[in-house]
Every structure is written in C-alpha cells, then in structure tokens.
Design a protein around this motif. Structure first.
Motif, PDB file in Angstrom:
ATOM      1  N   GLY A  39       0.831  -1.198   0.000  1.00 58.33           N
ATOM      2  CA  GLY A  39       0.000   0.000   0.000  1.00 58.33           C
ATOM      3  C   GLY A  39       0.864   1.245   0.000  1.00 58.33           C
ATOM      4  N   GLN A  40       0.223   2.372  -0.271  1.00 59.50           N
ATOM      5  CA  GLN A  40       0.935   3.648  -0.311  1.00 59.50           C
ATOM      6  C   GLN A  40       1.532   3.990   1.052  1.00 59.50           C
ATOM      7  N   SER A  41       2.491   4.895   1.039  1.00 54.37           N
ATOM      8  CA  SER A  41       2.948   5.494   2.289  1.00 54.37           C
ATOM      9  C   SER A  41       1.765   6.185   2.943  1.00 54.37           C
ATOM     10  N   GLY A  42       1.598   5.979   4.231  1.00 56.77           N
ATOM     11  CA  GLY A  42       0.478   6.593   4.943  1.00 56.77           C
ATOM     12  C   GLY A  42      -0.808   5.803   4.874  1.00 56.77           C
ATOM     13  N   SER A  43      -0.766   4.608   4.276  1.00 53.03           N
ATOM     14  CA  SER A  43      -1.996   3.819   4.141  1.00 53.03           C
ATOM     15  C   SER A  43      -2.337   3.041   5.408  1.00 53.03           C
ATOM     16  N   GLY A  44      -1.393   2.987   6.362  1.00 45.87           N
ATOM     17  CA  GLY A  44      -1.669   2.313   7.623  1.00 45.87           C
ATOM     18  C   GLY A  44      -0.897   1.029   7.841  1.00 45.87           C
ATOM     19  N   LYS A  45       0.060   0.728   6.963  1.00 40.63           N
ATOM     20  CA  LYS A  45       0.821  -0.522   7.093  1.00 40.63           C
ATOM     21  C   LYS A  45       1.598  -0.571   8.412  1.00 40.63           C
ATOM     22  N   SER A  46       2.373   0.480   8.678  1.00 41.27           N
ATOM     23  CA  SER A  46       3.187   0.499   9.897  1.00 41.27           C
ATOM     24  C   SER A  46       2.322   0.559  11.146  1.00 41.27           C
ATOM     25  N   VAL A  47       1.211   1.269  11.068  1.00 40.37           N
ATOM     26  CA  VAL A  47       0.307   1.349  12.215  1.00 40.37           C
ATOM     27  C   VAL A  47      -0.287  -0.032  12.514  1.00 40.37           C
ATOM     28  N   THR A  48      -0.625  -0.773  11.465  1.00 43.78           N
ATOM     29  CA  THR A  48      -1.115  -2.139  11.643  1.00 43.78           C
ATOM     30  C   THR A  48      -0.088  -2.981  12.388  1.00 43.78           C
ATOM     31  N   LEU A  49       1.152  -2.897  11.940  1.00 44.52           N
ATOM     32  CA  LEU A  49       2.230  -3.662  12.571  1.00 44.52           C
ATOM     33  C   LEU A  49       2.392  -3.268  14.033  1.00 44.52           C
ATOM     34  N   LYS A  50       2.384  -1.968  14.307  1.00 41.44           N
ATOM     35  CA  LYS A  50       2.576  -1.498  15.676  1.00 41.44           C
ATOM     36  C   LYS A  50       1.416  -1.908  16.583  1.00 41.44           C
ATOM     37  N   CYS A  51       0.213  -1.989  16.027  1.00 43.33           N
ATOM     38  CA  CYS A  51      -0.926  -2.441  16.828  1.00 43.33           C
ATOM     39  C   CYS A  51      -0.786  -3.918  17.193  1.00 43.33           C
ATOM     40  N   ILE A  52      -0.327  -4.737  16.239  1.00 38.45           N
ATOM     41  CA  ILE A  52      -0.125  -6.159  16.531  1.00 38.45           C
ATOM     42  C   ILE A  52       0.959  -6.346  17.585  1.00 38.45           C
ATOM     43  N   LEU A  53       2.030  -5.560  17.452  1.00 41.53           N
ATOM     44  CA  LEU A  53       3.143  -5.661  18.396  1.00 41.53           C
ATOM     45  C   LEU A  53       2.810  -5.099  19.778  1.00 41.53           C
ATOM     46  N   GLY A  54       1.724  -4.361  19.879  1.00 45.51           N
ATOM     47  CA  GLY A  54       1.356  -3.754  21.149  1.00 45.51           C
ATOM     48  C   GLY A  54       2.017  -2.419  21.409  1.00 45.51           C
ATOM     49  N   LEU A  55       2.663  -1.855  20.376  1.00 46.45           N
ATOM     50  CA  LEU A  55       3.278  -0.535  20.513  1.00 46.45           C
ATOM     51  C   LEU A  55       2.233   0.573  20.421  1.00 46.45           C
ATOM     52  N   LEU A  56       1.143   0.284  19.743  1.00 39.90           N
ATOM     53  CA  LEU A  56      -0.015   1.172  19.696  1.00 39.90           C
ATOM     54  C   LEU A  56      -1.255   0.378  20.097  1.00 39.90           C
ATOM     55  N   ARG A  57      -2.213   1.060  20.712  1.00 39.75           N
ATOM     56  CA  ARG A  57      -3.465   0.394  21.074  1.00 39.75           C
ATOM     57  C   ARG A  57      -4.563   0.867  20.130  1.00 39.75           C
ATOM     58  N   PRO A  58      -5.247  -0.061  19.462  1.00 39.26           N
ATOM     59  CA  PRO A  58      -6.351   0.345  18.580  1.00 39.26           C
ATOM     60  C   PRO A  58      -7.435   1.070  19.368  1.00 39.26           C
ATOM     61  N   ASP A  59      -8.161   1.924  18.669  1.00 39.76           N
ATOM     62  CA  ASP A  59      -9.295   2.595  19.302  1.00 39.76           C
ATOM     63  C   ASP A  59     -10.444   1.625  19.514  1.00 39.76           C
ATOM     64  N   SER A  60     -10.572   0.661  18.611  1.00 35.97           N
ATOM     65  CA  SER A  60     -11.585  -0.381  18.750  1.00 35.97           C
ATOM     66  C   SER A  60     -11.172  -1.572  17.898  1.00 35.97           C
ATOM     67  N   GLY A  61     -11.851  -2.690  18.106  1.00 35.51           N
ATOM     68  CA  GLY A  61     -11.540  -3.894  17.355  1.00 35.51           C
ATOM     69  C   GLY A  61     -10.739  -4.889  18.170  1.00 35.51           C
ATOM     70  N   SER A  62     -10.460  -6.014  17.559  1.00 34.84           N
ATOM     71  CA  SER A  62      -9.805  -7.130  18.239  1.00 34.84           C
ATOM     72  C   SER A  62      -8.574  -7.575  17.460  1.00 34.84           C
ATOM     73  N   ILE A  63      -7.508  -7.910  18.191  1.00 30.03           N
ATOM     74  CA  ILE A  63      -6.318  -8.535  17.610  1.00 30.03           C
ATOM     75  C   ILE A  63      -6.022  -9.774  18.437  1.00 30.03           C
ATOM     76  N   ARG A  64      -6.052 -10.918  17.787  1.00 27.19           N
ATOM     77  CA  ARG A  64      -5.829 -12.182  18.490  1.00 27.19           C
ATOM     78  C   ARG A  64      -4.611 -12.901  17.917  1.00 27.19           C
ATOM     79  N   ILE A  65      -3.782 -13.417  18.805  1.00 27.28           N
ATOM     80  CA  ILE A  65      -2.648 -14.264  18.453  1.00 27.28           C
ATOM     81  C   ILE A  65      -2.928 -15.640  19.037  1.00 27.28           C
ATOM     82  N   ASP A  66      -2.984 -16.667  18.179  1.00 28.66           N
ATOM     83  CA  ASP A  66      -3.324 -18.024  18.635  1.00 28.66           C
ATOM     84  C   ASP A  66      -4.638 -18.035  19.418  1.00 28.66           C
ATOM     85  N   GLY A  67      -5.572 -17.176  19.015  1.00 27.67           N
ATOM     86  CA  GLY A  67      -6.879 -17.133  19.658  1.00 27.67           C
ATOM     87  C   GLY A  67      -6.960 -16.274  20.898  1.00 27.67           C
ATOM     88  N   ALA A  68      -5.830 -15.764  21.378  1.00 24.95           N
ATOM     89  CA  ALA A  68      -5.801 -14.964  22.606  1.00 24.95           C
ATOM     90  C   ALA A  68      -5.796 -13.476  22.271  1.00 24.95           C
TER      91      ALA A  68
END
Length: 252
Positions: A39-68
């Motif tokens: 995706g383009q720069s600014g499309s949210g790729k890095s933010v997605t990664l940081k949310c999975i890593l726990g460096l950023l907290r999503p405003d809403s929604g769910s992120i599960r690793i192995d169901g947790a």
C-alpha cells in the motif's frame, strides 16, 4: 476442523487527531503462512504492525494471536506474548556500540551480561543460517556493508526461535541483486523454521517472492487479498494501479 488463524485482526480502527488511519481492518494470517501487506505510504501498514506488536493500542476492534486477545495486554502478559515475535526492522536497527555477536543475541539477553561463550556459539549458528561466518562475530555493524547488516538483523530476528516474524520493508536501501538475496534468505528461513511471517513492503518483487498471499491496504481497509501469483492479474483497480505505478486510477 480448520486451524484457528495465527494472527486475526477484526474491525480494527485507529485514528490520530481525527485522521482515520485504520478503518475497520480485517485480516487473518494462518499458521506457517507468509503474508505481505502492500500500500501507499500513509496507508496504515506500519500502524497495523505497531498495533499487533502492542506498541499502539487500537481505538476499537480485536487482535488475536493463537486465539488470545492481545489488545490491552500489559506487563508480564504482554512480555510473554511478545516472546513469540521476531522483528526485522527497516534499516536493520543494529546497535553500533555492540559487536555483531551481541547484536544477534540481544533478544536472548536483553543487554544483560551472560555466558559469553554460549551466546557467541548461538550467534555463530544463526549467522551461518544467513550466510555469514564467524569472522564477523567481533566486528561492529559500521564495518559491514548494508547487505551484511541486513543479514545480521535477520540472524537477530530468528535467534530466539520466534513463532512469528515481522519484516518491515526488508529490502529498503539495497540494490536489486542484494535485495533478491535477502528475499531468498527470508523464504528459506520461513520454510526451514516453520514460522508465520508478516511483511510490509513497497517492493513488488519482494512481495511476489516471499509471500504466499498479498493484501492491499488502502484508506485503512484491506481492498484486496489474494495469492502472490495474482498480484499483476488481480482484476482490482486499486491493486493494478499500485503495482503498475500509474498516476491515473482510483488511488489519489
């Protein structure tokens, strides 16, 4: 019964000062799968990664690793989850003050003084996996070429034997030949170690080589996802414009 996804994002949203970066993002990555997000720069790729890593907290929604659920994890629970992760940073992000062997084993020691003989052996083993030998163990990163630095960073990412490895623009700053060498290494490491991989990249050659599937992120949503072989034959106008690098199209 199908295995549960290794990584599952459901309706993930994130905005900064009213600017919506992730807008109900949904993505499932299967165990042992290699997924690339383009995706383009600014499309949210890095933010997605940081949310999975726990460096950023999503405003809403769910992120599960192995169901947790991982959104909101703190302290020891977050540390235990992160122990499943390995990371290859854009620009390698090696510590110039440390020799190569201590860079490679940093995730195992967290910078603590430990059995140097054992750590050097672990470093040597992992460097061998990425095509480097013990002659680089005592060198500083500044003494290495860009391609060698990337290999050291790869060795560091795999040293703790993570279940999931994240690759942030793994070929940035490399010429096409060295980039292809790194792509080949990533493919072999993912296959040999049986890990799940998530890559964010602008490099279409890299996406086509290292990913089983590719997802296109645009305005905070996944607008297409499919096998790598369909990247240049997706039938999706957003993907077609992006991979062909055309100025005209739905992407503005």
């Amino acid at each position: 019964m199908a295995a549960q996804p290794k990584i599952l994002l459901t309706d993930v949203t994130k905005e900064f000062a009213g600017n919506v970066v992730l807008d109900g993002l949904n993505l499932a990555i299967e165990p042992g799968e290699s997924m690339a997000i383009i995706g383009q720069s600014g499309s949210g790729k890095s933010v997605t990664l940081k949310c999975i890593l726990g460096l950023l907290r999503p405003d809403s929604g769910s992120i599960r690793i192995d169901g947790a659920e991982v959104v909101g994890l703190r302290g020891g629970a977050q540390d235990r989850m992160r122990a499943k992760f390995g990371m290859l940073f854009q620009g390698s992000a090696l510590f110039d003050s440390l020799p190569v062997w201590r860079n490679v084993t940093f995730g195992l020691t967290q910078g603590r003084r430990v059995d140097g003989t054992r750590m050097r052996a672990i470093a040597e083993e992992n460097l061998e996996r990425v095509g480097l030998d013990k002659r680089v163990l005592n060198l500083r990163p500044s003494e290495l070429s860009g391609g060698m630095q990337k290999r050291v960073a790869l060795a560091r990412a795999i040293a703790p034997r993570p279940e999931i490895i994240f690759f942030d623009e793994p070929t940035t700053g490399l010429d096409p030949i060295r980039a292809d060498v790194i792509n080949d290494l990533i493919v072999s490491l993912v296959d040999d170690l049986g890990v799940t991989a998530l890559t964010i990249t602008h490099d279409m050659a890299s996406a086509r080589k290292i990913a089983h599937r590719v997802a296109m992120l645009y305005q905070g949503k996944i607008v297409w996802i499919g096998p790598r072989d369909r990247l240049y034959d997706s039938g999706n106008p957003y993907v077609d414009q992006f991979v062909q690098g055309r100025a005209e199209g739905p992407i503005t």
